[in-house]
Motif scaffolding. Structure first.
Motif, short mmCIF file in Angstrom:
data_model
loop_
_atom_site.label_atom_id
_atom_site.label_comp_id
_atom_site.label_asym_id
_atom_site.label_seq_id
_atom_site.Cartn_x
_atom_site.Cartn_y
_atom_site.Cartn_z
N ALA A 278 -6.41 3.66 10.69
CA ALA A 278 -5.36 3.87 11.35
C ALA A 278 -3.93 4.69 10.66
CB ALA A 278 -5.30 2.80 12.29
N ILE A 279 -3.27 4.44 10.04
CA ILE A 279 -1.73 4.53 9.69
C ILE A 279 -1.97 5.90 8.85
CG2 ILE A 279 -0.60 4.11 8.25
CD1 ILE A 279 -0.88 0.77 8.38
N GLN A 280 -3.13 6.21 8.13
CA GLN A 280 -3.21 7.58 7.12
C GLN A 280 -3.35 8.71 8.31
OE1 GLN A 280 -6.29 8.45 4.29
NE2 GLN A 280 -6.14 10.34 3.95
N ARG A 281 -4.18 8.18 9.57
CA ARG A 281 -4.72 9.11 10.52
C ARG A 281 -3.13 9.18 11.97
NH1 ARG A 281 -8.81 6.51 11.49
NH2 ARG A 281 -8.01 4.81 13.47
N LEU A 282 -2.31 8.33 11.59
CA LEU A 282 -1.58 8.79 12.11
C LEU A 282 0.42 9.45 11.22
CD1 LEU A 282 0.54 7.38 14.51
CD2 LEU A 282 1.18 5.87 13.50
N VAL A 283 -0.10 9.30 10.50
CA VAL A 283 0.79 9.69 9.51
C VAL A 283 0.80 11.96 9.83
CG1 VAL A 283 1.65 9.92 7.65
CG2 VAL A 283 1.99 8.09 8.08
N ARG A 284 -0.87 11.66 9.63
CA ARG A 284 -1.29 12.98 9.79
C ARG A 284 -0.87 13.75 10.36
NH1 ARG A 284 -4.22 15.37 5.72
NH2 ARG A 284 -5.04 13.22 5.00
N SER A 285 -1.06 12.79 11.89
CA SER A 285 -0.70 13.30 13.33
C SER A 285 0.44 13.84 12.95
CB SER A 285 -1.40 12.33 13.99
OG SER A 285 -0.84 12.71 15.19
N ASP A 286 1.92 13.04 12.82
CA ASP A 286 2.99 13.13 12.82
C ASP A 286 3.83 14.38 11.91
OD1 ASP A 286 3.22 10.85 13.87
OD2 ASP A 286 4.24 9.59 13.01
N LEU A 287 3.24 14.64 10.79
CA LEU A 287 2.95 15.65 9.71
C LEU A 287 2.58 17.24 10.46
CD1 LEU A 287 2.38 14.54 6.46
CD2 LEU A 287 4.62 15.14 6.95
N GLU A 288 1.76 16.77 11.05
CA GLU A 288 1.14 18.20 12.34
C GLU A 288 1.88 18.39 13.14
OE1 GLU A 288 -1.33 20.63 11.28
OE2 GLU A 288 -1.97 19.53 10.32
N HIS A 289 2.40 17.20 13.89
CA HIS A 289 2.88 17.18 15.14
C HIS A 289 4.16 18.22 14.63
CE1 HIS A 289 0.82 14.09 17.64
NE2 HIS A 289 0.44 15.67 18.06
N PHE A 290 4.86 17.65 13.52
CA PHE A 290 6.65 18.16 12.76
C PHE A 290 6.10 19.34 12.75
CE2 PHE A 290 9.07 19.70 9.26
CZ PHE A 290 10.41 18.89 9.86
N LYS A 291 5.19 20.21 12.42
CA LYS A 291 4.92 21.52 12.33
C LYS A 291 4.53 22.68 13.23
CE LYS A 291 0.84 24.84 11.01
NZ LYS A 291 1.52 24.92 9.37
N SER B 12 0.80 -1.32 0.13
CA SER B 12 0.14 -0.13 0.08
C SER B 12 0.87 1.04 0.44
CB SER B 12 -0.74 0.11 1.40
OG SER B 12 -1.53 -0.83 0.71
N THR B 13 0.53 2.24 -0.83
CA THR B 13 1.27 3.39 -0.56
C THR B 13 0.45 4.73 -0.14
OG1 THR B 13 2.28 3.02 -2.97
CG2 THR B 13 2.48 5.37 -2.14
N LEU B 14 0.93 5.68 0.51
CA LEU B 14 0.23 6.51 1.38
C LEU B 14 0.81 7.84 1.37
CD1 LEU B 14 -2.06 8.31 3.55
CD2 LEU B 14 -0.36 6.87 4.95
N GLU B 15 0.45 8.91 0.54
CA GLU B 15 1.61 10.49 0.15
C GLU B 15 0.51 11.35 0.82
OE1 GLU B 15 2.43 11.09 -4.01
OE2 GLU B 15 2.91 9.28 -4.38
N LEU B 16 1.01 12.22 1.96
CA LEU B 16 -0.03 13.02 2.76
C LEU B 16 0.97 14.72 2.95
CD1 LEU B 16 -0.96 11.14 5.77
CD2 LEU B 16 -2.56 12.14 3.51
N HIS B 17 0.56 15.34 2.77
CA HIS B 17 1.50 16.83 2.93
C HIS B 17 1.49 17.36 4.18
CE1 HIS B 17 -0.54 18.62 0.61
NE2 HIS B 17 -0.54 19.63 1.15
N VAL B 18 2.01 18.62 4.46
CA VAL B 18 1.62 19.45 5.29
C VAL B 18 2.35 21.04 4.92
CG1 VAL B 18 3.60 19.14 7.51
CG2 VAL B 18 1.57 19.99 7.50
N ASP B 19 1.73 21.80 5.29
CA ASP B 19 2.61 23.03 4.96
C ASP B 19 3.12 24.06 5.85
OD1 ASP B 19 2.25 22.93 2.02
OD2 ASP B 19 0.41 24.28 1.90
N VAL B 20 4.85 24.13 6.10
CA VAL B 20 5.33 24.49 7.64
C VAL B 20 5.47 26.34 7.01
CG1 VAL B 20 5.30 22.03 8.45
CG2 VAL B 20 7.01 23.99 7.30
N GLY B 21 5.31 27.02 8.29
CA GLY B 21 5.40 28.64 8.03
C GLY B 21 7.18 28.60 8.46
N VAL B 22 7.86 27.70 8.14
CA VAL B 22 9.68 28.52 7.99
C VAL B 22 10.05 28.50 6.58
CG1 VAL B 22 9.27 27.00 10.12
CG2 VAL B 22 10.44 25.69 8.65
#
Length: 141
Positions: free
Chosen positions: A122-135, A2-12
């Motif tokens: 569950a995996i998609q929510r986890l990766v999305r949450s990790d990206l938000e925490h990174f942000k 399976s492949t999952l692709e997500l992104h987040v925009d950060v203010g840096v």
């Protein structure tokens, strides 16, 4: 697979995002379940992970591919492959693109959790949450 692709925009700026993403030692601050992380010789990383009530040690090979693309591949179970690309939006904003390739049954065997569609969600929510925490982490400085 399976492949999952997500992104987040950060203010840096792109350089700050790239440097922060490259510091494996910081991963426990923004990656759910990572309790410890360190860089090892030869482009390797060691992660102490807890997920689904199970503690595991995960080894990975990490390498840079092209401009601002970091790829990784686990060398221990579970078998995961992924990448992060860091792209400037403007002088003070950056897009972090995450890509994860995984075998759902292998992840379930390693960490437990739901099966089928529920596991994918569950995996998609986890990766999305990790990206938000990174942000949050990178924007706090």
């Amino acid at each position: 697979m399976s492949t999952l692709e997500l992104h987040v925009d950060v203010g840096v700026p792109v350089d700050k995002a790239w440097e922060t993403l490259h510091r494996v030692e910081n991963y426990p601050r923004f990656v759910e379940g990572v309790r410890g992380a360190r860089t090892e010789a030869g482009g390797r990383a060691h992660l102490d992970v807890e997920a689904g009530g199970r503690a595991r040690e995960v080894e990975a090979e990490v390498s840079d591919r092209g401009e601002r693309v970091m790829e990784w591949l686990t060398t221990s179970a579970p078998e995961l492959t992924g990448s992060f690309s860091v792209q400037p939006i403007d002088q003070n904003h950056t897009r972090i693109q995450a890509r994860l390739e995984y075998d759902p049954s292998t992840v379930r065997d390693a960490f437990g959790g739901p099966k089928g569609f529920a596991q994918t969600n569950a995996i998609q929510r986890l990766v999305r949450s990790d990206l938000e925490h990174f942000k949050e982490y990178v924007e706090r400085g």
